[in-house]
Scaffold this motif. Structure first.
Motif, short mmCIF file in Angstrom:
data_model
loop_
_atom_site.label_atom_id
_atom_site.label_comp_id
_atom_site.label_asym_id
_atom_site.label_seq_id
_atom_site.Cartn_x
_atom_site.Cartn_y
_atom_site.Cartn_z
N THR A 62 0.83 -1.20 0.00
CA THR A 62 0.00 0.00 0.00
C THR A 62 0.86 1.25 0.00
N PHE A 63 1.97 1.22 0.73
CA PHE A 63 2.91 2.35 0.68
C PHE A 63 3.40 2.55 -0.75
N CYS A 64 3.75 1.45 -1.44
CA CYS A 64 4.26 1.56 -2.82
C CYS A 64 3.25 2.24 -3.73
N SER A 65 1.99 1.85 -3.62
CA SER A 65 0.98 2.41 -4.53
C SER A 65 0.62 3.85 -4.19
N THR A 66 1.09 4.32 -3.04
CA THR A 66 0.78 5.69 -2.63
C THR A 66 2.03 6.57 -2.56
N GLY A 67 3.06 6.17 -3.30
CA GLY A 67 4.20 7.07 -3.49
C GLY A 67 5.37 6.93 -2.57
N THR A 68 5.36 5.92 -1.69
CA THR A 68 6.48 5.71 -0.77
C THR A 68 7.10 4.34 -1.07
N PRO A 69 8.27 4.31 -1.71
CA PRO A 69 8.90 3.03 -2.04
C PRO A 69 9.10 2.17 -0.78
N ALA A 70 8.57 0.96 -0.83
CA ALA A 70 8.64 0.06 0.33
C ALA A 70 8.76 -1.38 -0.13
N VAL A 71 9.42 -2.19 0.67
CA VAL A 71 9.54 -3.62 0.38
C VAL A 71 9.29 -4.40 1.66
N PHE A 72 8.82 -5.64 1.49
CA PHE A 72 8.70 -6.55 2.62
C PHE A 72 9.96 -7.39 2.70
N LEU A 73 10.53 -7.49 3.89
CA LEU A 73 11.71 -8.32 4.13
C LEU A 73 11.34 -9.40 5.13
N HIS A 74 11.38 -10.66 4.68
CA HIS A 74 11.08 -11.77 5.59
C HIS A 74 12.25 -11.91 6.57
N PRO A 75 11.99 -11.89 7.87
CA PRO A 75 13.09 -11.92 8.84
C PRO A 75 13.92 -13.20 8.79
N GLY A 76 13.30 -14.32 8.40
CA GLY A 76 14.05 -15.56 8.27
C GLY A 76 14.95 -15.53 7.05
#
Length: 201
Positions: A62-76
């Motif tokens: 949702t951040f990505c689609s609203t102008g804030t570059p974001a990624v999910f990082l799996h902790p494992g």
């Protein structure tokens, strides 16, 4: 009978949202995202384990689609090379109800070995936890009781996490001046893509 049970669940979930503490931490978190991502050109790296991880994925997209570059990082997976996604000026947003999730605690330790200056925000139900105390900004869910009859399954807590994510997204959009034209450039497909383009006409 079941109607009453459903109404009770709705009431408890709604009350949990209303009980989320509204403090200066929200403004601090929003300003930190704007500074690191929008001003310094970093990205928001969001992580959580289990159900909290699924919430983290939703917040990132949702951040990505609203102008804030974001990624999910799996902790494992971070311990098996994915930690390399982190770059200068990135900002971590970590989600852990207990504030003691082993994989998340280890992620912060490894991330700081990679970059000692890396800042992080935590969303947690335990503002006195070690993870919360080490964070640059701590956003408390208000520690709601789970509506699960066992009191264990992440239910009410994940609702609160989702709402806190929504608050951050909406307020960053507002402060960054994100427009419908900006949205239409990022969301091309489906009903929302068409609607956003129509609104630009």
């Amino acid at each position: 009978m079941m109607d009453e049970s459903i109404k009770d669940i709705l009431q408890k979930e709604a009350q949990a949202v209303l009980n989320i503490p509204v403090t200066d931490a929200f403004e601090q978190a929003i300003d930190l995202i704007l500074e690191q991502v929008h001003n310094k050109g970093g990205k928001l790296v969001i992580s959580g384990m289990g159900k909290a991880g699924q919430i983290a994925m939703n917040i990132a997209t949702t951040f990505c689609s609203t102008g804030t570059p974001a990624v999910f990082l799996h902790p494992g997976e971070a311990q098996h090379g994915d930690l390399g996604i982190l770059q200068k000026n990135d900002l971590l947003l970590l989600i852990s109800n207990s504030g003691k999730t082993r994989e998340i605690v280890e992620l912060t330790q490894l991330a700081h070995i990679l970059d000692p200056d890396l800042k992080f925000i935590v969303i947690t139900g335990s503002p006195n936890s070690p993870l919360a105390k080490e964070s640059d900004v701590c956003l408390s869910t208000g520690s709601p009781k789970e509506v699960c009859p066992l009191g264990l399954t992440p239910t009410t807590s994940t609702t609160a996490m989702t709402v806190i994510g929504d608050i951050l997204i909406v307020e960053v959009m507002r402060k960054a001046g994100f427009t419908i034209e900006d949205y239409s450039k990022r969301h091309h497909g489906g009903y929302l893509g068409k609607k956003s383009r129509d609104l630009c006409k």
